[in-house]
Design a protein around this motif. Structure first.
Motif, PDB file in Angstrom:
ATOM      1  N   ARG A   1       0.813  -1.213   0.000  1.00 24.08           N
ATOM      2  CA  ARG A   1       0.000   0.000   0.000  1.00 24.08           C
ATOM      3  C   ARG A   1       0.847   1.264   0.000  1.00 24.08           C
ATOM      4  O   ARG A   1       0.439   2.293  -0.543  1.00 24.08           O
ATOM      5  CB  ARG A   1      -0.928   0.020   1.223  1.00 24.08           C
ATOM      6  N   HIS A   2       2.030   1.176   0.614  1.00 22.74           N
ATOM      7  CA  HIS A   2       2.882   2.360   0.749  1.00 22.74           C
ATOM      8  C   HIS A   2       4.310   2.040   0.304  1.00 22.74           C
ATOM      9  O   HIS A   2       5.238   2.061   1.120  1.00 22.74           O
ATOM     10  CB  HIS A   2       2.873   2.848   2.200  1.00 22.74           C
TER      11      HIS A   2
ATOM     12  N   LEU B   1      -5.343  -0.653   7.389  1.00 23.01           N
ATOM     13  CA  LEU B   1      -4.719  -1.196   6.181  1.00 23.01           C
ATOM     14  C   LEU B   1      -5.712  -1.913   5.284  1.00 23.01           C
ATOM     15  O   LEU B   1      -5.544  -1.942   4.058  1.00 23.01           O
ATOM     16  CB  LEU B   1      -3.591  -2.157   6.561  1.00 23.01           C
TER      17      LEU B   1
END
Length: 235
Positions: free
Chosen positions: A125-126, A166
């Motif tokens: 995600r990051h 998340l």
């Protein structure tokens, strides 16, 4: 769906070189909601605590001297986690230690397919960003101001909030407020009194409550809608 958010503390970095578990913390979540049931044990590692590890978690030889061995709590631990998915941050580290202790106790290792690694999720995600637990707390606005040292249960509680962020799990809790924990609470962490931002908790019905509910519905009559629903869910 029931999942167990889990964290550990150890005497070092490598179980193959004699490092051992000194703390296990588990938090039960159902459909991303914290239920209030936890498993938390300090463990006697049967070896001296290195200064480097003590600086991380603050668990001394004197404090751990009278704590149980892993073999003494393994049945309780396995009973708590059941067969449900285990949510762990940097899971390879914790599972290596858990599997070493399970092997030492003559038990089967944790199945890899039940492990959910939040570090892997965060990196997807990051990408290219810091994805430590502290970095994720800052990114998602999860309070960790009271986290002066690492602690297995405290970190598992924080990770439960991070995991919801998340995976988008907090969206389902908007406007629901906070529910009280049910009678299944096993222990309480002091961190809950220190201002951790918690997910709404759900109170799970006990077997006795379900039995009394069925008895009440039965009094309504065989044609009652609730009777049809109960029969359908039990078939």
């Amino acid at each position: 769906m029931r999942e167990i958010v889990l964290d550990t503390e150890t005497t070092g970095l490598d179980p193959q070189r004699g490092d051992r578990l000194v703390e296990i913390g588990c938090v039960e979540i159902v459909n991303r909601f914290v239920t209030g049931r936890v498993f938390h044990r300090y463990l006697n590692p049967e070896r001296a605590m290195p200064a480097e590890a003590f600086a991380v978690h603050g668990l001394s030889d004197a404090f751990l001297a009278d704590k149980p061995l892993f073999a003494a709590v393994v049945d309780e631990f396995l009973g708590f986690i059941g067969e449900d998915p285990l949510v762990i941050h940097n899971a390879a580290f914790d599972t290596a230690f858990l599997n070493a202790e399970l092997k030492r106790a003559g038990r089967a290792p944790l199945a890899p397919e039940r492990i959910v690694d939040t570090l892997t999720i965060a990196r997807r995600r990051h990408p290219g960003q810091q994805n430590s637990l502290d970095a994720l707390c800052a990114r998602y606005g999860v309070s960790n101001a009271h986290r002066t040292k690492h602690g297995a249960l405290l970190d598992a509680e924080i990770l439960a909030d991070i995991y919801a962020e998340l995976t988008g799990g907090k969206q389902s809790s908007l406007g629901l407020g906070e529910f009280s924990a049910g009678s299944g609470v096993e222990t309480k962490s002091e961190s809950r009194k220190a201002g951790v931002q918690r997910l709404p908790r759900i109170a799970l019905a006990t077997a006795d409550e379900r039995a009394r509910h069925r008895a009440f519905i039965a009094e309504i009559g065989e044609k009652a809608l609730w009777n049809a629903y109960i029969q359908a869910t039990e078939e």
